[in-house]
Write a protein that holds these residues in place. Structure first.
Motif, PDB file in Angstrom:
ATOM      1  N   GLY A  35       0.797  -1.224   0.000  1.00 54.38           N
ATOM      2  CA  GLY A  35       0.000   0.000   0.000  1.00 54.38           C
ATOM      3  C   GLY A  35       0.831   1.277   0.000  1.00 54.38           C
ATOM      4  O   GLY A  35       0.288   2.374  -0.058  1.00 54.38           O
ATOM      5  N   ARG A  36       2.132   1.094   0.080  1.00 57.30           N
ATOM      6  CA  ARG A  36       2.977   2.286   0.149  1.00 57.30           C
ATOM      7  C   ARG A  36       4.246   2.038  -0.661  1.00 57.30           C
ATOM      8  O   ARG A  36       4.885   0.973  -0.506  1.00 57.30           O
ATOM      9  CB  ARG A  36       3.334   2.539   1.600  1.00 57.30           C
ATOM     10  N   PHE A  37       4.590   2.984  -1.499  1.00 54.00           N
ATOM     11  CA  PHE A  37       5.800   2.866  -2.327  1.00 54.00           C
ATOM     12  C   PHE A  37       6.384   4.269  -2.405  1.00 54.00           C
ATOM     13  O   PHE A  37       5.838   5.146  -3.058  1.00 54.00           O
ATOM     14  CB  PHE A  37       5.419   2.358  -3.723  1.00 54.00           C
ATOM     15  N   ILE A  38       7.485   4.469  -1.713  1.00 53.77           N
ATOM     16  CA  ILE A  38       8.088   5.802  -1.714  1.00 53.77           C
ATOM     17  C   ILE A  38       9.397   5.748  -2.494  1.00 53.77           C
ATOM     18  O   ILE A  38      10.320   5.016  -2.129  1.00 53.77           O
ATOM     19  CB  ILE A  38       8.360   6.298  -0.276  1.00 53.77           C
ATOM     20  N   ALA A  39       9.452   6.494  -3.583  1.00 53.89           N
ATOM     21  CA  ALA A  39      10.669   6.625  -4.382  1.00 53.89           C
ATOM     22  C   ALA A  39      10.885   8.120  -4.572  1.00 53.89           C
ATOM     23  O   ALA A  39      10.197   8.751  -5.355  1.00 53.89           O
ATOM     24  CB  ALA A  39      10.503   5.927  -5.729  1.00 53.89           C
ATOM     25  N   ASP A  40      11.826   8.652  -3.814  1.00 50.15           N
ATOM     26  CA  ASP A  40      11.940  10.106  -3.752  1.00 50.15           C
ATOM     27  C   ASP A  40      12.979  10.630  -4.737  1.00 50.15           C
ATOM     28  O   ASP A  40      13.868  11.397  -4.375  1.00 50.15           O
ATOM     29  CB  ASP A  40      12.256  10.521  -2.311  1.00 50.15           C
ATOM     30  N   GLY A  41      12.874  10.204  -5.993  1.00 50.38           N
ATOM     31  CA  GLY A  41      13.731  10.781  -7.029  1.00 50.38           C
ATOM     32  C   GLY A  41      12.989  11.926  -7.689  1.00 50.38           C
ATOM     33  O   GLY A  41      12.202  12.617  -7.045  1.00 50.38           O
ATOM     34  N   SER A  42      13.273  12.142  -8.966  1.00 58.27           N
ATOM     35  CA  SER A  42      12.465  13.086  -9.724  1.00 58.27           C
ATOM     36  C   SER A  42      12.492  12.631 -11.175  1.00 58.27           C
ATOM     37  O   SER A  42      12.994  11.542 -11.476  1.00 58.27           O
ATOM     38  CB  SER A  42      12.978  14.506  -9.552  1.00 58.27           C
ATOM     39  N   HIS A  43      11.983  13.475 -12.089  1.00 59.40           N
ATOM     40  CA  HIS A  43      11.857  13.006 -13.474  1.00 59.40           C
ATOM     41  C   HIS A  43      13.195  12.593 -14.066  1.00 59.40           C
ATOM     42  O   HIS A  43      13.273  11.717 -14.906  1.00 59.40           O
ATOM     43  CB  HIS A  43      11.170  14.080 -14.347  1.00 59.40           C
TER      44      HIS A  43
END
Ligand SMILES: [Zn+2]
Ligand SMILES: [Zn+2]
Length: 393
Positions: free
Chosen positions: A240-248
């Motif tokens: 229920g949670r997927f955090i990927a804190d990159g950017s384009h």
């Protein structure tokens, strides 16, 4: 005594109980913070000749006949805590505690047990056995497990059987649902951090991309049930949670995944955990990332004792009629810390249907949910029928 003997008193008490329920609803408290609720219940019990004692901090235990407590045929449990939800209903008794609301109906469960306490006290001399009332804090979620603390503090000392109930808008109003064996799920929380090597989005060959590894795992974990278990399944795996804190154009170093597992049988639980570990280890090798996998056990499977579930069926046949009792839709994949009580002594947990006909009744934990006051007498009569059934032995 017969169940019907309580009915005149119950009818007279019903309006006062609705007031109690609305008062509890208006002042919701989170797990282990049920200070006002505890005080309210304590006063109610003391006014009716009980000597309640604290349990698990903000809980209470009360005996109908303390002198007979060493051999208590039946204990009844109500949970008291609210949820961290903002109440948006237009109810006149809506929550005055910001960000707190009774959206699981524990205000109703507490009121039901207060009603039982009142009616039993009026007939104390006609009931020559003890009944223990368990007002439990902290059933919900992360803060939960009040039942485990109460068991550890000997709340079930001398108790032979324990019963609990929950209103449930997923089932039609007027029905009781119960079954022997697994009733609600074993819960595990999955937490997974994948560490690779970040970099420029235009040069993935210089990175070890944890986003692709995580995306692969979200899908691969769905094979734990669909390919790891037989056609009968018997488990739920949800991310229920997927955090990927990159950017384009940035590939991050890490991603974080969180999910829940639900199972109903220890052998299936082991199989599911083993498959998850294997799949995650495979992804580590496949994507050159490091995985930190945590599988954290929550509430155990809620197992109804066969004899106790049968007692609930008998009680329900009296209260709602034989045709309105079934085990349809069970077990349910929710978690419930009544499981700890039912591990300590034989017990049974059952649902009171709450879905009003022709209406999309809000479900538990929905911001529009409100406990249905018409279920107060139903729950009280269920508990009283169980008291008479189990006490007479
Ligand atoms: Zn709940
Ligand atoms: Zn609940």
């Amino acid at each position: 005594m017969r169940l019907a003997d309580f009915d005149p008193d119950l009818a007279a008490l019903a309006p006062a109980l609705a007031d109690v329920r609305h008062d509890l609803h208006q002042h919701p408290e989170l797990g282990f913070e049920e200070v006002r609720t505890q005080a309210r219940v304590r006063t109610w019990l003391e006014e009716r000749g009980y000597t309640p004692r604290d349990s698990a901090g903000t809980g209470l235990v009360a005996d109908l006949h303390p002198s007979l407590a060493d051999d208590t045929p039946v204990a009844l449990r109500a949970d008291m805590d609210a949820l961290p939800i903002h109440e948006r209903t237009p109810l006149p008794y809506r929550s005055v505690n910001d960000g707190r609301a009774h959206k699981c109906g524990h205000d109703g469960h507490t009121t039901i047990l207060m009603g039982v306490a009142d009616l039993l006290a009026r007939r104390r001399e006609q009931l020559p056995f003890n009944v223990r009332l368990l007002f439990q804090p902290a059933e919900e979620g992360v803060r939960g497990g009040g039942a485990r603390v109460m068991v550890a503090q000997d709340a079930l000392q001398g108790v032979r059987e324990v019963y609990g109930l929950h209103s449930w808008p997923g089932y039609p109003k007027g029905e009781v649902r119960v079954r022997p064996g697994a009733m609600m799920a074993q819960v595990y929380t999955l937490r997974l951090t994948l560490t690779g090597k970040g970099g420029h989005g235009s040069q993935p060959q210089l990175t070890r991309d944890p986003v692709v590894a995580g995306a692969h795992l979200v899908t691969a974990l769905q094979t734990v049930v669909s390919r790891g278990l037989g056609y009968e399944g018997g488990a739920v795996v949800t991310v229920g949670r997927f955090i990927a804190d990159g950017s384009h154009n940035v590939i991050p170093d890490k991603v974080y995944l969180e999910g829940t597992l639900r199972t109903f049988d220890p052998a299936v639980t082991e199989r599911v955990l083993e498959r998850i570990r294997t799949i995650v280890a495979g992804a580590e090798a496949m994507f050159s990332v490091q995985a930190d996998l945590q599988l954290e056990p929550g509430y155990p499977v809620l197992m109804n004792d066969a004899g106790c579930a049968e007692a609930v069926r008998r009680a329900a046949a009296q209260v709602v009629g034989e045709a309105q009792v079934s085990g349809a839709g069970l077990p349910m994949a929710g978690g419930e810390d009544f499981a700890y009580f039912a591990q300590a002594v034989p017990g049974a947990y059952f649902f009171l249907g709450a879905k009003r006909p022709g209406e999309d009744t809000p479900v538990c934990h929905h911001p529009d949910f409100d406990f249905d006051d018409e279920l107060i007498p139903v729950g009280i009569r269920m508990f009283l029928a169980l008291v008479l059934d189990r006490g007479k032995r």
